[in-house]
Design an enzyme around this catalytic site. Sequence first.
Site, PDB file in Angstrom:
ATOM      1  N   ARG A   1      24.694  41.760  30.385  1.00  0.00           N
ATOM      2  CA  ARG A   1      23.153  41.843  29.534  1.00  0.00           C
ATOM      3  C   ARG A   1      21.838  42.784  30.268  1.00  0.00           C
ATOM      4  NH1 ARG A   1      24.911  36.037  27.382  1.00  0.00           N
ATOM      5  NH2 ARG A   1      26.727  36.302  25.718  1.00  0.00           N
TER       6      ARG A   1
ATOM      7  N   ASP B   1      31.871  32.628  51.890  1.00  0.00           N
ATOM      8  CA  ASP B   1      31.213  32.170  53.541  1.00  0.00           C
ATOM      9  C   ASP B   1      29.879  32.589  53.991  1.00  0.00           C
ATOM     10  OD1 ASP B   1      33.763  32.137  53.525  1.00  0.00           O
ATOM     11  OD2 ASP B   1      34.349  33.608  53.781  1.00  0.00           O
TER      12      ASP B   1
ATOM     13  N   LYS C   1      30.963   1.863  67.292  1.00  0.00           N
ATOM     14  CA  LYS C   1      31.373   3.132  66.366  1.00  0.00           C
ATOM     15  C   LYS C   1      32.911   2.686  66.300  1.00  0.00           C
ATOM     16  CE  LYS C   1      30.357   7.758  65.858  1.00  0.00           C
ATOM     17  NZ  LYS C   1      28.948   7.670  65.027  1.00  0.00           N
TER      18      LYS C   1
ATOM     19  N   GLU D   1      38.407  26.511  58.948  1.00  0.00           N
ATOM     20  CA  GLU D   1      39.729  27.204  59.321  1.00  0.00           C
ATOM     21  C   GLU D   1      39.670  28.205  60.032  1.00  0.00           C
ATOM     22  OE1 GLU D   1      40.970  28.854  56.281  1.00  0.00           O
ATOM     23  OE2 GLU D   1      38.642  30.072  55.737  1.00  0.00           O
TER      24      GLU D   1
HETATM   25  P1  ATP Z   1      35.227  37.370  51.363  1.00  0.00           P
HETATM   26  O1  ATP Z   1      34.569  37.233  51.979  1.00  0.00           O
HETATM   27  O2  ATP Z   1      35.478  36.618  49.633  1.00  0.00           O
HETATM   28  O3  ATP Z   1      36.684  37.032  52.393  1.00  0.00           O
HETATM   29  P2  ATP Z   1      35.514  40.438  51.328  1.00  0.00           P
HETATM   30  O4  ATP Z   1      34.857  40.987  50.924  1.00  0.00           O
HETATM   31  O5  ATP Z   1      35.303  39.914  52.542  1.00  0.00           O
HETATM   32  O6  ATP Z   1      35.193  38.718  50.798  1.00  0.00           O
HETATM   33  P3  ATP Z   1      38.287  40.858  52.208  1.00  0.00           P
HETATM   34  O7  ATP Z   1      39.222  40.514  51.972  1.00  0.00           O
HETATM   35  O8  ATP Z   1      37.439  41.763  53.976  1.00  0.00           O
HETATM   36  O9  ATP Z   1      36.806  40.266  51.724  1.00  0.00           O
HETATM   37  O10 ATP Z   1      37.195  42.669  51.682  1.00  0.00           O
HETATM   38  C1  ATP Z   1      37.889  42.744  49.843  1.00  0.00           C
HETATM   39  C2  ATP Z   1      38.547  44.056  50.210  1.00  0.00           C
HETATM   40  O11 ATP Z   1      37.582  45.413  50.712  1.00  0.00           O
HETATM   41  C3  ATP Z   1      39.796  44.160  50.943  1.00  0.00           C
HETATM   42  O12 ATP Z   1      41.025  44.392  50.180  1.00  0.00           O
HETATM   43  C4  ATP Z   1      39.899  45.414  50.889  1.00  0.00           C
HETATM   44  O13 ATP Z   1      40.414  46.041  49.182  1.00  0.00           O
HETATM   45  C5  ATP Z   1      38.696  46.495  50.879  1.00  0.00           C
HETATM   46  N1  ATP Z   1      38.019  46.671  52.752  1.00  0.00           N
HETATM   47  C6  ATP Z   1      37.382  45.484  53.925  1.00  0.00           C
HETATM   48  N2  ATP Z   1      37.420  46.117  54.523  1.00  0.00           N
HETATM   49  C7  ATP Z   1      37.432  47.463  54.674  1.00  0.00           C
HETATM   50  C8  ATP Z   1      37.369  48.746  55.052  1.00  0.00           C
HETATM   51  N3  ATP Z   1      37.286  48.755  56.723  1.00  0.00           N
HETATM   52  N4  ATP Z   1      37.289  49.899  54.324  1.00  0.00           N
HETATM   53  C9  ATP Z   1      37.779  49.583  53.279  1.00  0.00           C
HETATM   54  N5  ATP Z   1      37.677  48.843  52.323  1.00  0.00           N
HETATM   55  C10 ATP Z   1      37.823  48.231  52.259  1.00  0.00           C
END
Ligand code: ATP
Length: 323
Positions: free
Chosen positions: A25, A128, A214, A223
Amino acid sequence: MKRIAVLTSGGDAPGMNACVRSIVRSAIYNNLEIYGVMRGYEGLISGDFKKMDARSVSSILTRGGTILKTARCEEFMTAEGRNKAYRSLKKNKIDGLVVIGGNGSFKGAHTLYREHKVNVIGVPGTIDNDVGESDYTIGSSTALNTALHAIDHIRDTVSSMERIYVIEVMGREEAFLAIRVGLAGGAEDVLFPYNTYDIGKMCDDIREGRSKGKISWIIVVAEGAAKAQDVEKVIEENTGYEARSIVLGHVQRGGSPDAFDRILASRMGAASVEGLIKGKTDKMVGIKSDEICFIPLKKASIKDEKKTRLEKELYELTKVLAI
Ligand code: ATP
Protein backbone atom coordinates in the site's frame (compact mmCIF):
# COMPACT_ATOMS: atom_id res chain seq x y z
CA MET A 1 12.18 4.05 -9.13
CA LYS A 2 9.04 2.85 -10.91
CA ARG A 3 8.56 -0.78 -10.04
CA ILE A 4 9.55 -2.63 -6.88
CA ALA A 5 9.15 -6.17 -5.55
CA VAL A 6 8.85 -7.77 -2.12
CA LEU A 7 9.61 -11.29 -0.90
CA THR A 8 9.56 -13.14 2.43
CA SER A 9 12.45 -15.50 3.21
CA GLY A 10 13.65 -17.90 5.94
CA GLY A 11 11.27 -18.99 8.69
CA ASP A 12 7.84 -17.36 8.69
CA ALA A 13 7.10 -14.93 11.50
CA PRO A 14 3.84 -13.37 12.72
CA GLY A 15 3.60 -9.87 11.24
CA MET A 16 5.21 -10.70 7.89
CA ASN A 17 1.76 -10.28 6.31
CA ALA A 18 1.26 -6.95 8.04
CA CYS A 19 4.59 -5.87 6.58
CA VAL A 20 3.70 -7.06 3.06
CA ARG A 21 0.44 -5.09 3.34
CA SER A 22 2.33 -1.98 4.41
CA ILE A 23 4.85 -2.30 1.56
CA VAL A 24 2.19 -2.89 -1.10
CA ARG A 25 0.00 0.00 0.00
CA SER A 26 2.89 2.42 0.65
CA ALA A 27 4.24 1.64 -2.83
CA ILE A 28 0.86 2.27 -4.47
CA TYR A 29 0.42 5.45 -2.39
CA ASN A 30 3.76 6.61 -3.82
CA ASN A 31 2.74 5.74 -7.41
CA LEU A 32 5.03 2.74 -7.69
CA GLU A 33 4.12 -0.60 -9.25
CA ILE A 34 4.57 -3.45 -6.80
CA TYR A 35 5.16 -7.16 -7.36
CA GLY A 36 5.14 -10.00 -4.85
CA VAL A 37 7.78 -12.71 -5.32
CA MET A 38 6.56 -16.16 -4.26
CA ARG A 39 8.57 -18.48 -1.94
CA GLY A 40 11.46 -16.14 -1.18
CA TYR A 41 14.66 -16.55 -3.17
CA GLU A 42 13.20 -19.63 -4.87
CA GLY A 43 10.62 -17.47 -6.66
CA LEU A 44 13.28 -14.89 -7.46
CA ILE A 45 15.28 -17.59 -9.25
CA SER A 46 12.32 -19.17 -11.05
CA GLY A 47 10.70 -15.82 -11.88
CA ASP A 48 7.51 -16.39 -9.86
CA PHE A 49 6.32 -12.77 -9.63
CA LYS A 50 2.76 -11.55 -9.21
CA LYS A 51 1.45 -8.03 -9.56
CA MET A 52 -0.09 -6.74 -6.34
CA ASP A 53 -2.77 -4.11 -5.88
CA ALA A 54 -4.24 -2.52 -2.77
CA ARG A 55 -6.95 -5.20 -2.58
CA SER A 56 -4.56 -8.15 -2.89
CA VAL A 57 -3.47 -7.46 0.70
CA SER A 58 -6.97 -7.07 2.15
CA SER A 59 -7.68 -8.97 5.39
CA ILE A 60 -4.10 -10.14 5.95
CA LEU A 61 -3.12 -7.68 8.72
CA THR A 62 -4.32 -10.08 11.41
CA ARG A 63 -3.04 -13.31 9.87
CA GLY A 64 0.15 -15.18 10.84
CA GLY A 65 2.41 -16.75 8.20
CA THR A 66 2.96 -15.04 4.86
CA ILE A 67 0.71 -14.91 1.79
CA LEU A 68 3.86 -14.74 -0.36
CA LYS A 69 5.01 -18.08 1.14
CA THR A 70 8.58 -18.49 2.25
CA ALA A 71 11.42 -20.96 1.73
CA ARG A 72 15.00 -21.76 2.55
CA CYS A 73 16.73 -21.84 -0.84
CA GLU A 74 20.04 -23.68 -1.32
CA GLU A 75 20.42 -22.51 -4.92
CA PHE A 76 20.57 -18.87 -3.87
CA MET A 77 23.73 -19.69 -1.90
CA THR A 78 25.49 -20.22 -5.26
CA ALA A 79 26.68 -17.52 -7.67
CA GLU A 80 24.76 -19.23 -10.50
CA GLY A 81 21.54 -19.11 -8.44
CA ARG A 82 22.04 -15.41 -7.76
CA ASN A 83 22.76 -14.77 -11.48
CA LYS A 84 19.40 -16.35 -12.29
CA ALA A 85 17.71 -14.22 -9.63
CA TYR A 86 19.30 -11.09 -11.09
CA ARG A 87 18.11 -12.03 -14.59
CA SER A 88 14.53 -12.45 -13.26
CA LEU A 89 14.67 -8.99 -11.71
CA LYS A 90 15.92 -7.48 -14.98
CA LYS A 91 13.32 -9.35 -17.05
CA ASN A 92 10.52 -8.04 -14.83
CA LYS A 93 12.06 -4.52 -14.86
CA ILE A 94 12.26 -4.39 -11.06
CA ASP A 95 14.13 -1.29 -9.84
CA GLY A 96 14.16 -2.16 -6.13
CA LEU A 97 13.65 -5.20 -3.92
CA VAL A 98 12.49 -5.52 -0.30
CA VAL A 99 13.56 -8.71 1.50
CA ILE A 100 11.65 -9.57 4.69
CA GLY A 101 13.56 -12.22 6.65
CA GLY A 102 16.28 -12.97 9.17
CA ASN A 103 20.07 -12.66 9.17
CA GLY A 104 20.56 -15.47 6.60
CA SER A 105 18.24 -13.71 4.18
CA PHE A 106 20.22 -10.50 4.67
CA LYS A 107 23.52 -12.22 3.90
CA GLY A 108 21.93 -13.29 0.61
CA ALA A 109 20.53 -9.80 -0.05
CA HIS A 110 23.90 -8.19 0.65
CA THR A 111 25.64 -10.58 -1.76
CA LEU A 112 23.03 -9.82 -4.44
CA TYR A 113 23.81 -6.13 -4.00
CA ARG A 114 27.57 -6.71 -4.03
CA GLU A 115 27.55 -8.90 -7.14
CA HIS A 116 24.83 -7.23 -9.21
CA LYS A 117 24.25 -3.79 -7.64
CA VAL A 118 20.58 -4.58 -7.04
CA ASN A 119 18.78 -1.89 -5.01
CA VAL A 120 17.83 -3.91 -1.97
CA ILE A 121 16.41 -3.11 1.45
CA GLY A 122 15.96 -5.69 4.21
CA VAL A 123 13.19 -5.73 6.81
CA PRO A 124 13.79 -7.94 9.88
CA GLY A 125 11.03 -10.54 10.12
CA THR A 126 12.10 -13.37 12.42
CA ILE A 127 10.97 -14.71 15.79
CA ASP A 128 14.61 -15.06 16.89
CA ASN A 129 15.43 -11.31 17.14
CA ASP A 130 18.94 -12.23 15.98
CA VAL A 131 19.77 -9.34 13.65
CA GLY A 132 22.35 -6.72 14.46
CA GLU A 133 21.71 -3.13 15.57
CA SER A 134 17.89 -3.24 15.70
CA ASP A 135 16.16 -3.48 19.07
CA TYR A 136 13.35 -5.66 17.69
CA THR A 137 12.36 -7.80 14.74
CA ILE A 138 8.85 -8.39 13.41
CA GLY A 139 7.36 -11.52 15.01
CA SER A 140 9.56 -11.78 18.09
CA SER A 141 7.04 -10.14 20.43
CA THR A 142 4.15 -12.34 19.27
CA ALA A 143 6.25 -15.53 19.47
CA LEU A 144 7.36 -14.59 22.98
CA ASN A 145 3.78 -14.03 24.11
CA THR A 146 2.64 -17.30 22.50
CA ALA A 147 5.37 -19.24 24.31
CA LEU A 148 4.57 -17.43 27.57
CA HIS A 149 0.89 -18.28 27.25
CA ALA A 150 1.82 -21.97 26.87
CA ILE A 151 4.14 -21.85 29.89
CA ASP A 152 1.47 -20.17 32.02
CA HIS A 153 -0.85 -23.07 31.20
CA ILE A 154 1.80 -25.65 32.01
CA ARG A 155 2.52 -23.92 35.32
CA ASP A 156 -0.97 -24.71 36.57
CA THR A 157 -0.20 -28.42 36.18
CA VAL A 158 3.32 -27.99 37.52
CA SER A 159 2.01 -26.54 40.78
CA SER A 160 -0.92 -28.93 41.11
CA MET A 161 1.05 -32.09 40.44
CA GLU A 162 4.27 -30.93 42.15
CA ARG A 163 6.32 -31.80 39.11
CA ILE A 164 9.40 -30.69 37.24
CA TYR A 165 8.73 -29.56 33.69
CA VAL A 166 11.39 -29.09 31.03
CA ILE A 167 10.08 -26.90 28.22
CA GLU A 168 11.94 -26.57 24.91
CA VAL A 169 11.42 -23.35 22.97
CA MET A 170 12.45 -22.36 19.45
CA GLY A 171 15.24 -20.01 18.47
CA ARG A 172 17.80 -22.01 16.47
CA GLU A 173 21.22 -21.04 17.89
CA GLU A 174 19.71 -18.04 19.68
CA ALA A 175 18.49 -17.41 23.21
CA PHE A 176 16.08 -14.49 22.75
CA LEU A 177 12.87 -16.48 23.28
CA ALA A 178 14.26 -18.85 25.92
CA ILE A 179 15.69 -16.13 28.15
CA ARG A 180 12.72 -13.82 27.98
CA VAL A 181 10.07 -16.48 28.35
CA GLY A 182 12.07 -17.84 31.27
CA LEU A 183 12.05 -14.48 33.04
CA ALA A 184 8.45 -13.61 32.17
CA GLY A 185 7.21 -17.10 33.03
CA GLY A 186 9.05 -17.32 36.36
CA ALA A 187 11.21 -20.28 35.31
CA GLU A 188 13.65 -21.75 37.82
CA ASP A 189 16.38 -22.14 35.20
CA VAL A 190 17.13 -21.56 31.52
CA LEU A 191 19.57 -23.56 29.40
CA PHE A 192 20.69 -21.56 26.41
CA PRO A 193 23.52 -21.55 23.84
CA TYR A 194 26.70 -19.58 24.50
CA ASN A 195 26.31 -20.17 28.24
CA THR A 196 28.03 -23.00 30.02
CA TYR A 197 25.51 -24.80 32.13
CA ASP A 198 25.92 -27.59 34.61
CA ILE A 199 22.99 -30.01 34.75
CA GLY A 200 24.60 -31.73 37.75
CA LYS A 201 24.49 -28.43 39.66
CA MET A 202 20.89 -27.92 38.52
CA CYS A 203 19.98 -31.33 39.97
CA ASP A 204 21.66 -30.37 43.26
CA ASP A 205 19.58 -27.16 43.28
CA ILE A 206 16.41 -29.17 42.70
CA ARG A 207 17.21 -31.52 45.60
CA GLU A 208 18.09 -28.61 47.87
CA GLY A 209 14.96 -26.73 46.79
CA ARG A 210 12.76 -29.72 47.61
CA SER A 211 14.30 -30.00 51.05
CA LYS A 212 13.33 -26.33 51.63
CA GLY A 213 9.77 -26.88 50.43
CA LYS A 214 10.05 -25.81 46.77
CA ILE A 215 7.73 -28.28 45.07
CA SER A 216 7.55 -27.36 41.41
CA TRP A 217 10.12 -26.44 38.80
CA ILE A 218 10.03 -25.05 35.29
CA ILE A 219 13.21 -25.32 33.27
CA VAL A 220 13.27 -23.63 29.87
CA VAL A 221 15.62 -25.06 27.26
CA ALA A 222 16.57 -23.23 24.07
CA GLU A 223 16.49 -25.64 21.12
CA GLY A 224 20.11 -24.78 20.28
CA ALA A 225 21.30 -25.74 23.79
CA ALA A 226 19.88 -29.22 24.47
CA LYS A 227 16.94 -31.52 23.87
CA ALA A 228 14.24 -31.25 26.53
CA GLN A 229 13.84 -35.02 26.60
CA ASP A 230 17.55 -35.56 27.39
CA VAL A 231 17.42 -32.99 30.19
CA GLU A 232 14.29 -34.66 31.61
CA LYS A 233 16.10 -38.01 31.68
CA VAL A 234 19.18 -36.62 33.44
CA ILE A 235 17.01 -34.92 36.07
CA GLU A 236 15.06 -38.09 36.79
CA GLU A 237 18.21 -40.20 37.00
CA ASN A 238 20.02 -37.71 39.24
CA THR A 239 17.24 -36.62 41.58
CA GLY A 240 14.79 -39.50 41.57
CA TYR A 241 11.96 -36.98 41.07
CA GLU A 242 9.44 -37.27 38.26
CA ALA A 243 10.07 -34.88 35.37
CA ARG A 244 8.18 -34.18 32.13
CA SER A 245 9.37 -32.60 28.92
CA ILE A 246 7.45 -30.60 26.33
CA VAL A 247 8.61 -29.21 22.99
CA LEU A 248 6.56 -26.13 22.08
CA GLY A 249 7.75 -26.34 18.47
CA HIS A 250 5.94 -24.61 15.63
CA VAL A 251 3.09 -23.43 17.84
CA GLN A 252 5.39 -20.48 18.54
CA ARG A 253 5.60 -19.41 14.90
CA GLY A 254 1.93 -19.10 14.09
CA GLY A 255 -0.98 -17.00 15.24
CA SER A 256 -2.21 -13.48 14.81
CA PRO A 257 0.52 -10.86 15.34
CA ASP A 258 0.16 -8.80 18.50
CA ALA A 259 -0.28 -5.02 18.45
CA PHE A 260 3.47 -4.42 18.87
CA ASP A 261 4.37 -6.55 15.83
CA ARG A 262 1.58 -5.08 13.67
CA ILE A 263 2.72 -1.54 14.41
CA LEU A 264 6.40 -2.43 13.92
CA ALA A 265 5.61 -4.23 10.63
CA SER A 266 3.53 -1.31 9.35
CA ARG A 267 6.26 1.22 10.21
CA MET A 268 9.15 -0.84 8.86
CA GLY A 269 7.31 -1.76 5.66
CA ALA A 270 6.51 1.88 4.87
CA ALA A 271 10.11 2.88 5.74
CA SER A 272 11.53 0.30 3.32
CA VAL A 273 9.56 1.80 0.42
CA GLU A 274 10.55 5.31 1.44
CA GLY A 275 14.17 4.16 1.68
CA LEU A 276 14.14 2.76 -1.86
CA ILE A 277 12.55 5.96 -3.20
CA LYS A 278 15.28 8.01 -1.50
CA GLY A 279 17.98 5.86 -3.11
CA LYS A 280 18.96 3.78 -0.09
CA THR A 281 20.31 0.31 -0.83
CA ASP A 282 22.20 -2.51 0.91
CA LYS A 283 20.51 -1.47 4.16
CA MET A 284 18.13 -3.02 6.67
CA VAL A 285 15.33 -1.03 8.26
CA GLY A 286 15.85 -1.17 12.01
CA ILE A 287 14.34 0.33 15.12
CA LYS A 288 16.36 1.90 17.92
CA SER A 289 14.74 3.63 20.91
CA ASP A 290 11.47 3.59 18.95
CA GLU A 291 12.99 5.44 15.99
CA ILE A 292 13.29 3.96 12.51
CA CYS A 293 16.87 3.79 11.22
CA PHE A 294 18.81 2.20 8.34
CA ILE A 295 21.62 -0.24 9.11
CA PRO A 296 24.13 -1.65 6.57
CA LEU A 297 23.01 -5.19 5.65
CA LYS A 298 26.44 -6.55 6.46
CA LYS A 299 26.15 -5.31 10.06
CA ALA A 300 22.52 -6.39 10.29
CA SER A 301 23.50 -9.97 9.37
CA ILE A 302 25.45 -10.36 12.60
CA LYS A 303 23.78 -10.26 15.98
CA ASP A 304 25.33 -7.47 18.04
CA GLU A 305 27.16 -8.02 21.31
CA LYS A 306 24.77 -5.74 23.19
CA LYS A 307 21.96 -8.26 22.76
CA THR A 308 24.10 -11.13 24.05
CA ARG A 309 25.12 -9.03 27.07
CA LEU A 310 21.49 -8.17 27.81
CA GLU A 311 20.48 -11.82 27.58
CA LYS A 312 23.10 -12.76 30.15
CA GLU A 313 21.82 -9.99 32.46
CA LEU A 314 18.23 -11.18 32.09
CA TYR A 315 19.35 -14.72 32.87
CA GLU A 316 21.10 -13.59 36.07
CA LEU A 317 17.89 -11.84 37.12
CA THR A 318 15.85 -14.98 36.40
CA LYS A 319 18.13 -16.93 38.73
CA VAL A 320 17.91 -14.29 41.48
CA LEU A 321 14.11 -14.30 41.30
CA ALA A 322 13.90 -18.10 41.32
CA ILE A 323 15.14 -18.55 44.90
P1 ATP B 1 15.14 -17.16 10.34
O1 ATP B 1 15.80 -16.25 11.35
O2 ATP B 1 13.67 -17.11 10.46
O3 ATP B 1 15.70 -18.53 10.30
P2 ATP B 1 16.82 -16.45 8.09
O4 ATP B 1 16.66 -15.43 7.03
O5 ATP B 1 17.98 -16.28 9.01
O6 ATP B 1 15.43 -16.50 8.88
P3 ATP B 1 18.05 -18.69 6.75
O7 ATP B 1 17.52 -20.03 6.46
O8 ATP B 1 19.30 -18.56 7.51
O9 ATP B 1 16.85 -17.91 7.45
O10 ATP B 1 18.25 -17.92 5.34
C1 ATP B 1 17.18 -17.83 4.40
C2 ATP B 1 17.73 -17.96 3.02
O11 ATP B 1 18.66 -16.90 2.75
C3 ATP B 1 18.53 -19.24 2.76
O12 ATP B 1 17.72 -20.34 2.49
C4 ATP B 1 19.35 -18.83 1.54
O13 ATP B 1 18.58 -18.89 0.37
C5 ATP B 1 19.66 -17.36 1.85
N1 ATP B 1 21.00 -17.26 2.48
C6 ATP B 1 21.34 -17.53 3.76
N2 ATP B 1 22.66 -17.36 3.98
C7 ATP B 1 23.18 -16.97 2.79
C8 ATP B 1 24.50 -16.65 2.34
N3 ATP B 1 25.57 -16.68 3.16
N4 ATP B 1 24.65 -16.30 1.03
C9 ATP B 1 23.61 -16.27 0.18
N5 ATP B 1 22.34 -16.55 0.55
C10 ATP B 1 22.12 -16.90 1.83
